[in-house]
Design a protein around this motif. Structure first.
Motif, PDB file in Angstrom:
ATOM      1  N   LEU A  53      25.107  81.156   8.923  1.00  0.00           N
ATOM      2  CA  LEU A  53      24.987  79.798   8.248  1.00  0.00           C
ATOM      3  C   LEU A  53      24.545  78.579   9.368  1.00  0.00           C
ATOM      4  O   LEU A  53      23.931  77.687   8.876  1.00  0.00           O
ATOM      5  CB  LEU A  53      26.412  79.339   7.710  1.00  0.00           C
ATOM      6  N   LYS A  54      24.748  78.971  10.613  1.00  0.00           N
ATOM      7  CA  LYS A  54      24.335  78.007  11.554  1.00  0.00           C
ATOM      8  C   LYS A  54      22.923  78.004  11.655  1.00  0.00           C
ATOM      9  O   LYS A  54      22.249  77.270  11.890  1.00  0.00           O
ATOM     10  CB  LYS A  54      24.993  78.208  12.923  1.00  0.00           C
ATOM     11  N   ALA A  55      22.279  79.145  11.668  1.00  0.00           N
ATOM     12  CA  ALA A  55      20.960  79.542  11.461  1.00  0.00           C
ATOM     13  C   ALA A  55      20.242  78.993  10.309  1.00  0.00           C
ATOM     14  O   ALA A  55      18.909  78.476  10.303  1.00  0.00           O
ATOM     15  CB  ALA A  55      20.297  80.966  12.039  1.00  0.00           C
ATOM     16  N   LEU A  56      21.079  79.731   9.188  1.00  0.00           N
ATOM     17  CA  LEU A  56      20.253  79.120   7.873  1.00  0.00           C
ATOM     18  C   LEU A  56      21.233  78.362   7.044  1.00  0.00           C
ATOM     19  O   LEU A  56      21.885  78.864   6.265  1.00  0.00           O
ATOM     20  CB  LEU A  56      19.961  80.580   7.218  1.00  0.00           C
ATOM     21  N   PRO A  57      21.522  77.152   7.438  1.00  0.00           N
ATOM     22  CA  PRO A  57      22.461  76.320   6.478  1.00  0.00           C
ATOM     23  C   PRO A  57      21.864  76.053   5.020  1.00  0.00           C
ATOM     24  O   PRO A  57      22.707  75.787   4.187  1.00  0.00           O
ATOM     25  CB  PRO A  57      22.435  75.158   7.249  1.00  0.00           C
ATOM     26  N   GLY A  58      20.822  76.303   4.646  1.00  0.00           N
ATOM     27  CA  GLY A  58      20.215  76.166   3.305  1.00  0.00           C
ATOM     28  C   GLY A  58      20.153  77.460   2.617  1.00  0.00           C
ATOM     29  O   GLY A  58      19.572  77.374   1.359  1.00  0.00           O
ATOM     30  N   SER A  59      20.977  78.387   3.108  1.00  0.00           N
ATOM     31  CA  SER A  59      20.882  79.734   2.344  1.00  0.00           C
ATOM     32  C   SER A  59      21.953  79.957   1.142  1.00  0.00           C
ATOM     33  O   SER A  59      23.154  79.748   1.556  1.00  0.00           O
ATOM     34  CB  SER A  59      20.693  80.969   3.304  1.00  0.00           C
ATOM     35  N   TYR A  60      21.466  79.796  -0.142  1.00  0.00           N
ATOM     36  CA  TYR A  60      22.531  79.785  -1.117  1.00  0.00           C
ATOM     37  C   TYR A  60      23.192  81.169  -1.137  1.00  0.00           C
ATOM     38  O   TYR A  60      24.435  81.428  -1.513  1.00  0.00           O
ATOM     39  CB  TYR A  60      21.863  79.509  -2.330  1.00  0.00           C
ATOM     40  N   LYS A  61      22.543  82.240  -0.927  1.00  0.00           N
ATOM     41  CA  LYS A  61      23.036  83.578  -0.989  1.00  0.00           C
ATOM     42  C   LYS A  61      24.065  83.723   0.199  1.00  0.00           C
ATOM     43  O   LYS A  61      25.068  84.317  -0.357  1.00  0.00           O
ATOM     44  CB  LYS A  61      21.870  84.573  -0.838  1.00  0.00           C
ATOM     45  N   LEU A  62      23.693  83.082   1.295  1.00  0.00           N
ATOM     46  CA  LEU A  62      24.941  83.440   2.283  1.00  0.00           C
ATOM     47  C   LEU A  62      26.089  82.619   1.900  1.00  0.00           C
ATOM     48  O   LEU A  62      27.097  83.117   1.943  1.00  0.00           O
ATOM     49  CB  LEU A  62      24.232  83.125   3.770  1.00  0.00           C
ATOM     50  N   TRP A  63      25.599  81.459   1.770  1.00  0.00           N
ATOM     51  CA  TRP A  63      26.978  80.498   1.204  1.00  0.00           C
ATOM     52  C   TRP A  63      27.747  81.058  -0.013  1.00  0.00           C
ATOM     53  O   TRP A  63      28.996  81.140  -0.007  1.00  0.00           O
ATOM     54  CB  TRP A  63      26.666  79.103   0.992  1.00  0.00           C
ATOM     55  N   HIS A  64      27.311  81.475  -0.955  1.00  0.00           N
ATOM     56  CA  HIS A  64      27.925  81.893  -2.173  1.00  0.00           C
ATOM     57  C   HIS A  64      28.677  83.362  -1.826  1.00  0.00           C
ATOM     58  O   HIS A  64      29.828  83.396  -2.024  1.00  0.00           O
ATOM     59  CB  HIS A  64      26.909  82.412  -3.157  1.00  0.00           C
ATOM     60  N   ALA A  65      28.111  84.357  -1.033  1.00  0.00           N
ATOM     61  CA  ALA A  65      28.886  85.466  -0.669  1.00  0.00           C
ATOM     62  C   ALA A  65      29.843  85.164   0.576  1.00  0.00           C
ATOM     63  O   ALA A  65      31.188  85.756   0.268  1.00  0.00           O
ATOM     64  CB  ALA A  65      27.980  86.402   0.153  1.00  0.00           C
ATOM     65  N   TYR A  66      29.576  84.203   1.366  1.00  0.00           N
ATOM     66  CA  TYR A  66      30.922  83.693   2.399  1.00  0.00           C
ATOM     67  C   TYR A  66      32.176  83.094   1.609  1.00  0.00           C
ATOM     68  O   TYR A  66      33.076  83.466   1.707  1.00  0.00           O
ATOM     69  CB  TYR A  66      30.060  82.806   3.196  1.00  0.00           C
ATOM     70  N   LEU A  67      31.881  82.150   0.613  1.00  0.00           N
ATOM     71  CA  LEU A  67      32.734  81.664  -0.206  1.00  0.00           C
ATOM     72  C   LEU A  67      33.549  82.545  -0.971  1.00  0.00           C
ATOM     73  O   LEU A  67      34.698  82.442  -1.175  1.00  0.00           O
ATOM     74  CB  LEU A  67      32.271  80.310  -0.883  1.00  0.00           C
ATOM     75  N   ARG A  68      32.823  83.552  -1.690  1.00  0.00           N
ATOM     76  CA  ARG A  68      33.567  84.342  -2.514  1.00  0.00           C
ATOM     77  C   ARG A  68      34.588  85.353  -1.674  1.00  0.00           C
ATOM     78  O   ARG A  68      35.576  85.426  -1.955  1.00  0.00           O
ATOM     79  CB  ARG A  68      32.512  85.363  -3.123  1.00  0.00           C
ATOM     80  N   GLU A  69      34.170  85.628  -0.552  1.00  0.00           N
ATOM     81  CA  GLU A  69      34.955  86.341   0.429  1.00  0.00           C
ATOM     82  C   GLU A  69      36.086  85.515   0.937  1.00  0.00           C
ATOM     83  O   GLU A  69      37.245  86.050   0.844  1.00  0.00           O
ATOM     84  CB  GLU A  69      34.207  87.150   1.543  1.00  0.00           C
ATOM     85  N   ARG A  70      36.042  84.158   1.111  1.00  0.00           N
ATOM     86  CA  ARG A  70      37.069  83.488   1.648  1.00  0.00           C
ATOM     87  C   ARG A  70      38.042  83.258   0.400  1.00  0.00           C
ATOM     88  O   ARG A  70      38.996  83.387   0.521  1.00  0.00           O
ATOM     89  CB  ARG A  70      36.726  81.960   2.156  1.00  0.00           C
ATOM     90  N   LEU A  71      37.588  83.117  -0.936  1.00  0.00           N
ATOM     91  CA  LEU A  71      38.230  82.991  -2.222  1.00  0.00           C
ATOM     92  C   LEU A  71      39.231  84.437  -2.262  1.00  0.00           C
ATOM     93  O   LEU A  71      40.334  84.199  -2.688  1.00  0.00           O
ATOM     94  CB  LEU A  71      37.636  82.883  -3.215  1.00  0.00           C
ATOM     95  N   GLU A  72      38.597  85.645  -1.946  1.00  0.00           N
ATOM     96  CA  GLU A  72      39.326  86.733  -2.070  1.00  0.00           C
ATOM     97  C   GLU A  72      40.439  86.990  -0.983  1.00  0.00           C
ATOM     98  O   GLU A  72      41.615  87.449  -1.268  1.00  0.00           O
ATOM     99  CB  GLU A  72      38.419  88.047  -1.894  1.00  0.00           C
ATOM    100  N   ILE A  73      40.406  86.029  -0.207  1.00  0.00           N
ATOM    101  CA  ILE A  73      41.314  86.362   1.179  1.00  0.00           C
ATOM    102  C   ILE A  73      42.486  85.512   0.660  1.00  0.00           C
ATOM    103  O   ILE A  73      43.740  85.880   0.573  1.00  0.00           O
ATOM    104  CB  ILE A  73      40.679  85.741   2.439  1.00  0.00           C
ATOM    105  N   VAL A  74      42.327  84.317   0.088  1.00  0.00           N
ATOM    106  CA  VAL A  74      43.448  83.480  -0.415  1.00  0.00           C
ATOM    107  C   VAL A  74      44.108  83.698  -1.756  1.00  0.00           C
ATOM    108  O   VAL A  74      44.820  82.995  -2.433  1.00  0.00           O
ATOM    109  CB  VAL A  74      42.989  81.944  -0.351  1.00  0.00           C
ATOM    110  N   ARG A  75      43.294  84.520  -2.538  1.00  0.00           N
ATOM    111  CA  ARG A  75      43.862  84.845  -3.797  1.00  0.00           C
ATOM    112  C   ARG A  75      45.405  85.079  -4.253  1.00  0.00           C
ATOM    113  O   ARG A  75      46.072  84.397  -5.149  1.00  0.00           O
ATOM    114  CB  ARG A  75      42.856  86.021  -4.473  1.00  0.00           C
ATOM    115  N   ASN A  76      45.729  85.586  -3.313  1.00  0.00           N
ATOM    116  CA  ASN A  76      47.243  86.309  -3.398  1.00  0.00           C
ATOM    117  C   ASN A  76      48.223  85.373  -2.578  1.00  0.00           C
ATOM    118  O   ASN A  76      49.239  85.680  -2.542  1.00  0.00           O
ATOM    119  CB  ASN A  76      47.541  87.592  -3.142  1.00  0.00           C
ATOM    120  N   LEU A  77      47.704  84.361  -2.032  1.00  0.00           N
ATOM    121  CA  LEU A  77      48.281  83.246  -1.164  1.00  0.00           C
ATOM    122  C   LEU A  77      48.871  82.215  -1.965  1.00  0.00           C
ATOM    123  O   LEU A  77      48.389  81.696  -2.841  1.00  0.00           O
ATOM    124  CB  LEU A  77      47.805  82.869   0.081  1.00  0.00           C
ATOM    125  N   PRO A  78      50.057  81.734  -1.344  1.00  0.00           N
ATOM    126  CA  PRO A  78      50.615  80.445  -2.187  1.00  0.00           C
ATOM    127  C   PRO A  78      49.611  79.525  -1.734  1.00  0.00           C
ATOM    128  O   PRO A  78      48.925  79.185  -0.734  1.00  0.00           O
ATOM    129  CB  PRO A  78      51.920  80.099  -1.440  1.00  0.00           C
TER     130      PRO A  78
END
Length: 912
Positions: A53-78
């Motif tokens: 993302l530092k090299a390609l900050p405007g890539s929607y595909k990277l941001w969407h995949a990154y954020l989804r993985e981050r959401l999966e990480i916190v899904r079961n957390l308070p």
């Protein structure tokens, strides 16, 4: 801070790292690298995502995949976990370049909504709406409304958000109204509903109709009458009453309930009364009346509860000094009023009796109120007006007012029922109260009304005359009838013709009911001449009925005017046609014969001839019987027979058998039984239905049998057999069977069975050859018939005696024809002569039968040789084979088999 060795690239990653170093801005290389590390821990993938993302900050595909993985990480957390803050920061960093991507916004907003960060979530929603174009706002508003509908969100915040949303899409105002109702914002909900109902272009996205929305508004206004202000509830509900006619009763009760909640009880009573006086259906009236009665009962119960719960005021103690309360300046205003007005009737709160009286009066008014509803449906319903008068039975004043209103309201041309009965009942009310003057006034007005039919007006005149008769005013009654039956003058007819609308009064002089009543009055009260004058007027007006003709003639006969009576009959038979003239003819002919008998026989015959010539076939039977009776009593028997014969031809087919029976019985009585043979033959050949022909044949056969003509009787049975199906008419064949048992022999019985089989075959749809078992059954029937003859005591005939003599004689076993074929045997019905020249020759039992020459007698004639050819066996089918088999059996046991007498004699000759 030292970096963990796990986060450094491994030996397998060097290939991807070298490619990325050569081309760090290739999304494909970074994506391939991430796919290869799909099984690695997230921290290592986290480093790769951040570098990409530092090299390609405007890539929607990277941001969407990154954020989804981050959401999966916190899904079961308070939601209080620190990773949520890191996730929010990541979303914020991504929105720097992805602020035009609605899916990123939706993911972020849903995450914030789950974290219950109200202020931050609201501001983020606002930022999203500002960042995205209007065409994509719908994707933001949907989760935004879900957010403001959650518990914990301030109501004012939700209201502001909904108002902003309605500016974007006004069609979702129903959702806003539902939110207002959930939030107990009654005032704004009512205003919004009223706005929606006033908008003619509004379309409900939830499929609600204007009627349903209106009912919701009315329910809202009534239930929260004290919380809602600024709306004219009375006008709103009354508008609904005018617009929605199927919910009138419920809307009236809702309006009254509104005033009850406002504590305006008298106003509520006025609404109930107004509703009951305006509804037009019984269902709506029942709804209002039931609610009204419950309201009155509840007020009475509440008042009685208050009176029982309140303590009575204690009387002042007698030992206390009496003092003037007006001089006690220490008392408050309320205490002063209580002491001064105590016991005064205007200050008495105990009005329970008044309330009970009001409730009782309401219950007593129910029938009249319900009747008013029916009259509002159709004010021209005569029956309902009569019922209304009956409700006020015992109150003459109200009955008179009701009748007055009825005769003013009911239009005779639109009336449902008989409007003249209102006038008659109105006059009867005055008559019952001995007020004949007003009775005559009412009836005089009644006869001037333009009714729909003349019969209604004639009924009023008749009732008026009957009223005069009840009070012994006979002259007045006759004068009324003369006045009613008077023919309108030429001047009146000209005036009516010019007006163009002919009233029923112009047709009254042709009313049969009126003239019938008038003639009855004249017969009872007038003279013979006046009565005859009335009858003559009826005949001149050509409104007479057959009954009037008969009454007129009977009147003249009572007064010994016989010829005049017969003239009236003559006029009647000229005026009317069949079937109406039938009674006149029958009465006329009966009276004439009774009066003159033999004196005017020719005139009576002419009358009868004229009557039967004019009568249709279905009405001529009675006239012919009368005619024949005349001839039998006063004329010639032969003429009577001719009349009967003619009657049998003129009556309908269904009555022809009965007429023939009468004809036969009269002929037998007058001329004797033998004369009836001709009638029977005529009846059988006259074309009667088959069932009637069969009945007539049976009677004819019984007659012949009673006269000893057995052969004639049998011939009749043979003729009738063609009309009797053995399967559906066993009665006929039983009678013939009994006849043959009593009077026949074996041959006649066989002949009957043969005919029975042929008739049965002719009636069946499929003709078939009778099987052998049926033939055997016929032989059994013959044997049974012989036994019955013996039981009856009858001696054996000559043929039976001859057969017994020849039982032991030698017989030839085979008989062949000239062409070598087998001759089919025939059992003759003759017997063998025992003596004389003809001994040994067959002699027939019946001398009237035709004797045919034997074959031997033709031997001397010229022999003409004719070529003969055998008939193929296929022509005969199974019958020929059956006969051959029977022939072989006969050859085997021919000597022991019983043959007919004639056959045995022929075989004996051939054997010699």
């Amino acid at each position: 801070m030292a970096i963990s060795q796990d986060l450094y690239p491994s030996q397998e990653d060097l290939v991807y790292e070298e490619e990325i170093l050569r081309n760090p801005f290739s999304l494909k290389l970074w994506w391939r690298y991430l796919i290869s590390k799909s099984d690695s821990p997230f921290k290592k993938r986290f480093v790769i995502y951040e570098r990409a993302l530092k090299a390609l900050p405007g890539s929607y595909k990277l941001w969407h995949a990154y954020l989804r993985e981050r959401l999966e990480i916190v899904r079961n957390l308070p939601v209080t976990h620190p990773l949520y803050d890191s996730l929010n920061n990541t979303f914020e960093r991504g929105l720097v370049t992805m602020h035009k991507m609605p899916r990123i916004w939706v993911m972020y907003l849903q995450t914030l909504t789950a974290q219950r960060l109200v202020t931050r979530t609201r501001r983020t929603f606002d930022r999203a709406l500002c960042a995205l174009p209007v065409t994509q706002h719908e994707r933001i508003w949907e989760p935004y409304l879900v957010f403001v509908g959650q518990e914990g969100v301030p109501i004012e915040t939700s209201l502001r958000v909904y108002r902003r949303y309605l500016m974007y899409d006004p069609s979702h105002i129903e959702e806003f109204i539902e939110f207002l109702l959930k939030s107990a914002r009654w005032q704004e909900a009512a205003e919004r509903l009223a706005f929606v109902l006033n908008d003619d272009q509004f379309y409900s996205i939830k499929g609600k109709t204007k009627h349903k929305l209106w009912m919701e508004l009315c329910e809202l206004l009534v239930r929260h009458a004290n919380e809602i202000s600024g709306l004219n509830v009375d006008a709103i509900i009354r508008g609904g009453i005018r617009k929605f006619t199927d919910e009138v009763g419920m809307l009236w009760t809702s309006l009254a309930d509104y005033y009850i909640r406002k504590n305006l009880l008298e106003k509520a009573r006025d609404v109930y009364e107004e509703g009951m006086m305006k509804v037009v259906t019984v269902r709506d009236f029942s709804v209002i009346f039931d609610v009204y009665s419950r309201f009155e009962e509840s007020t009475v119960a509440k008042k009685m509860e208050m009176m029982s719960s309140s303590d009575e005021e204690e009387d002042e103690a007698e030992e206390e000094e009496e003092e003037d309360v007006r001089l006690n300046f220490s008392l408050s205003v309320k205490e002063l009023q209580r002491k001064i007005l105590n016991g005064f009737w205007l200050n008495d709160d105990n009005d329970v009796d008044l309330r009970l009286a009001r409730l009782e009066e309401l219950m007593n008014r129910r029938p009249a109120l319900a009747n008013s509803v029916l009259l509002r449906q159709n004010p021209h319903n005569v029956e309902q007006w009569h019922r209304r008068v009956k409700i006020f039975e015992g109150d003459a004043a109200k009955q008179i007012l009701t009748y007055t209103e009825a005769v003013r309201t009911v239009d005779p041309m639109k009336a449902l029922g008989k409007p003249h009965t209102l006038w008659v009942a109105f006059a009867k009310l005055y008559e019952d109260h001995k007020d004949l003057v007003n009775t005559r006034v009412i009836l005089d007005k009644a006869v001037q009304v333009n009714y729909k039919t003349v019969d209604h007006l004639a009924s009023v005149w008749c009732e008026w005359a009957e009223m005069e008769l009840r009070h012994k005013n006979f002259k007045g009654a006759l004068e009324l009838m003369r006045r009613a039956t008077a023919v309108p003058t030429v001047e009146v007819k000209r005036r009516v013709a010019a007006d163009g609308n002919e009233p029923v009064q112009m047709k009254l002089h042709r009313s049969l009911r009126l003239w019938s009543f008038y003639v009855d009055l004249e017969e009872s009260l007038g003279t013979l001449e006046s009565t005859r004058a009335v009858y003559e007027k009826i005949l001149d007006l050509r409104i007479a009925t057959p009954q009037i003709i008969l009454n007129y003639a009977y009147l003249l006969e009572e007064n010994k005017y016989f010829e005049d009576a017969f003239k009236v009959y003559e006029r009647g038979v000229k005026i009317f046609k069949y079937p109406h003239v039938k009674d006149i003819w029958v009465t006329y002919l009966t009276k004439f014969v009774k009066r003159y008998g033999k004196a005017k026989l020719e005139r009576a015959r002419e009358l009868f001839e004229h009557a039967v010539s004019m009568a249709p076939s279905d009405s001529v039977r009675t006239l012919y019987l009368q005619y024949a009776k005349l001839e039998e009593d006063y004329g010639l028997a032969k003429r009577a027979m001719k009349v009967y014969e003619e009657a049998t031809k003129k009556v309908p087919e269904g009555q022809r058998l009965e007429m023939y029976e009468i004809y036969i019985s009269r002929a037998a009585e007058i001329f004797g039984v033998p004369r009836t043979r001709e009638i029977y033959e005529q009846a059988i050949e006259s074309g009667l239905p088959h069932k009637d022909v069969k009945i007539m044949c049976i009677k004819f056969a019984e007659l012949e049998r009673s006269l000893g003509e057995i052969d004639r009787s049998r011939a009749v049975y043979k003729y009738a057999s063609q009309y009797a199906d053995p399967r559906s008419d066993p009665e006929f064949w039983n009678k013939w069977h009994e006849f043959e048992v009593l009077h026949g022999n074996e041959d006649t019985y066989r002949e009957m069975l043969r005919i029975k089989r042929s008739v049965s075959a002719s009636y069946s749809q499929t003709h078939f050859i009778l099987p052998e078992n049926m033939m055997q059954k016929d032989k059994i029937d013959v044997e049974e018939a012989k036994d019955e003859l013996k039981k009856a005591g009858l001696p054996d005939d000559e043929m039976a005696a001859l057969e017994r003599q020849l039982m032991a004689a030698p017989m030839s076993t085979t008989v062949t024809s000239k062409d070598g074929g087998r001759r089919v045997g025939f059992v003759s019905a003759g017997v063998i002569s025992q003596s004389g020249e003809n001994a040994g020759k067959p002699v027939t039992g019946n001398g009237e039968d035709i004797e045919l020459p034997d074959e031997d007698e033709s031997d001397g004639e010229d022999n003409v040789e004719i070529a003969q050819k055998e008939v193929p066996a296929a022509v005969f089918g199974g019958l020929a084979r059956k006969r051959e088999e029977d022939g072989k059996e006969a050859e085997e046991d021919g000597a022991g088999k019983t043959l007919g007498a004639l056959e045995r004699i022929k075989r004996q000759k051939l054997a010699q």
